[in-house]
Motif scaffolding. Structure first.
Motif, mmCIF file in Angstrom:
data_model
loop_
_atom_site.group_PDB
_atom_site.id
_atom_site.type_symbol
_atom_site.label_atom_id
_atom_site.label_comp_id
_atom_site.label_asym_id
_atom_site.label_seq_id
_atom_site.Cartn_x
_atom_site.Cartn_y
_atom_site.Cartn_z
ATOM 1 N N UNK A 242 43.511 36.647 35.851
ATOM 2 C CA UNK A 242 44.532 37.695 35.879
ATOM 3 C C UNK A 242 45.817 37.093 36.446
ATOM 4 N N UNK A 243 46.879 37.124 35.667
ATOM 5 C CA UNK A 243 48.137 36.549 36.111
ATOM 6 C C UNK A 243 49.152 37.602 36.459
ATOM 7 N N UNK A 244 50.043 37.284 37.375
ATOM 8 C CA UNK A 244 51.170 38.164 37.690
ATOM 9 C C UNK A 244 52.288 37.891 36.688
ATOM 10 N N UNK A 297 41.874 34.036 39.530
ATOM 11 C CA UNK A 297 40.753 34.106 38.594
ATOM 12 C C UNK A 297 39.467 33.586 39.187
ATOM 13 N N UNK A 298 38.433 33.655 38.376
ATOM 14 C CA UNK A 298 37.132 33.128 38.785
ATOM 15 C C UNK A 298 37.260 31.625 38.979
ATOM 16 N N UNK A 332 37.885 32.973 27.256
ATOM 17 C CA UNK A 332 37.972 33.580 28.576
ATOM 18 C C UNK A 332 38.788 34.863 28.449
ATOM 19 N N UNK A 333 38.413 35.868 29.201
ATOM 20 C CA UNK A 333 39.194 37.097 29.229
ATOM 21 C C UNK A 333 40.330 36.909 30.222
ATOM 22 N N UNK A 334 41.553 36.803 29.707
ATOM 23 C CA UNK A 334 42.726 36.540 30.542
ATOM 24 C C UNK A 334 43.797 37.573 30.240
ATOM 25 N N UNK A 335 44.390 38.131 31.291
ATOM 26 C CA UNK A 335 45.413 39.160 31.132
ATOM 27 C C UNK A 335 46.570 38.903 32.086
#
Length: 456
Positions: A242-244, A297-298, A332-335
């Motif tokens: 998860x990124x800002x 993230x993980x 990968x699930x990345x948002x």
């Protein structure tokens, strides 16, 4: 007639040869991308096997690379991030990588005075090549066994700051080089020796602050954006990264707890291209790269990505974009969390470069990133990366123009004067981007081999 036919024949042959070259290059780029993704997935599976897919949920690890100038930010960003992690009722393990012999002893000494914080100094041996991680020791002579994390050590202190002093050397300069030592040597080798790492890892830059921003307008300086990201990851375990959103700001001199520092001034106008990038980041195709100043993230996912990038592409200068590309194709699930921003320093409109030909510093900042993009485009192909990063106008804005205009307005009052100013800013950004694109096409970053340079 004969000359005409001959000309047509030559033209057809050139077209066929050009098409064959493009298809051949595209195939090589696809193979390279697949090989890198396989490397990431293999590394992640190895980590899961070594840890028995068990991770420490009581701590969060943070990693930041620091070079000359970082002393202006670290005195307040490090304590603030530790405080934000504390508000999440977790403990912090922060790794500060001092790149290529850089030192800031007075800053580090002040960290020892923080409540419930232990400072541990580590040292790298000489880096033997630009893509080989140096061994890390707990003594400046680099004698004895390399240093590895042990879970039993966590019981004796609340928060810990590990300062990795990277030896200056031919192959050390550049952010990706110190990250390669931290991830490929310290973290990966510690896991190999039985360490159970924290479940979550946060990457940030020296000037990064994780803040809440409501509706693309109001940044809340005392807010805890990191806690929001961590909370979302805990509630939605299917998310890997998860990124800002990036929030550019011009920094100004200030004082925090007696230390002279540089602080973001959200009231000063940022340069045109940076303003535009802020407005579109995370929303449109070609503008969905993670920003290295704020990724959580993980830990198994992020370690795997950085290890592969640092060892295979020691010339990359936009490892955050590189990471985003590989994460996508690794499934990968990345948002990008659009309500949280990580601050990113940009030069003022009037600042001029001093260590090269005198140019506008804000233009050179974008030029560096564009050169990195051109390197990635050559590496993986435009067709594979255009949904994540592009140097073209994001025409998907046209599908929801009202939404774009609202973000463009931010907190300014709507009147003829502000409207004219905003569109003037966009016109300047468009003109500057065309010149930058031309320069960067001629000077793409070299990502591999002895010619690869990761610093500027």
């Amino acid at each position: 007639m004969l000359l005409s036919n001959l000309k047509q024949f030559v033209t057809d042959e050139l077209s066929i040869n050009n098409l064959e070259y493009k298809l051949s290059l595209r195939k090589k780029q696809d193979i390279r991308l697949r090989a890198d993704v396989d490397g990431v997935l293999s590394c992640r599976e190895w980590i899961k096997a070594k840890t028995n897919n068990t991770f420490d949920s009581t701590r969060i690890m943070g990693v930041v690379a620091a070079a000359k100038g970082a002393e202006n930010y670290l005195p307040y960003t490090i304590p603030k991030i530790i405080a934000q992690i504390s508000e999440s009722r977790m403990m912090a393990d922060i790794i500060i990588g001092l790149n290529n012999g850089f030192e800031c002893p007075s800053v580090i000494d002040r960290f020892s005075l923080l409540d419930n914080v232990q400072v541990i100094h580590l040292y790298t041996s000489e880096k033997l090549a630009n893509n080989i991680p140096a061994k890390i020791y707990d003594n400046v002579r680099c004698e004895g066994e390399p240093y590895y994390f042990k879970n039993i050590d966590c019981k004796y202190s609340k928060h810990r700051i590990f300062v990795v002093h990277q030896k200056q050397g031919e192959y050390a300069a550049g952010k990706i080089r110190i990250l390669g030592d931290i991830y490929g040597s310290l973290l990966l080798k510690s896991i190999e020796n039985g360490w159970i790492p924290p479940a979550l890892l946060v990457t940030f830059d020296a000037e990064s602050q994780f803040l809440v921003e409501q509706k693309y307008a109001f940044v809340e300086p005392k807010s805890n954006g990191l806690m929001l990201i961590v909370s979302k990851l805990q509630k939605q375990p299917e998310i890997d990264i998860l990124g800002a959103r990036s929030r550019f700001a011009v920094y100004q001199k200030g004082v925090v707890d007696g230390s002279k520092v540089l602080l973001p001034n959200f009231n000063e106008e940022v340069p045109p291209l940076q303003f535009f990038l802020d407005t579109v980041h995370g929303r449109y195709n070609g503008c969905k790269s993670m920003t290295g100043g704020g990724i959580v993230g993980k830990i198994d996912a992020l370690i795997s990505l950085i290890v592969v990038i640092s060892q295979r592409y020691p010339g990359t200068r936009i490892e955050d974009t590189h990471l985003t590309i590989l994460a996508k194709y690794a499934d990968f699930t990345a948002e990008i969390f659009t309500n949280v921003v990580s601050t990113n320093r940009t030069p003022s409109l009037t600042e001029i470069t001093i260590n090269q030909l005198p140019r506008k510093a804000w233009v050179e900042q974008i030029y560096r990133w564009n050169s990195g993009y051109q390197g990635l485009k050559l590496c993986y192909g435009k067709h594979n990366i255009k949904s994540i990063v592009s140097d073209e106008f994001p025409w998907s804005i046209c599908t929801a123009p009202i939404d774009f205009l609202r973000r463009l307005k931010r907190r300014d009052k709507v009147n003829l004067s502000t409207a004219i100013h905003k569109f003037k800013v966009l016109a300047i950004a468009f003109a500057a981007s065309r010149n930058i694109k031309k320069r960067s096409l001629e000077n793409p970053d070299i990502l591999q081999g002895s010619q690869a340079k990761a610093s500027w």
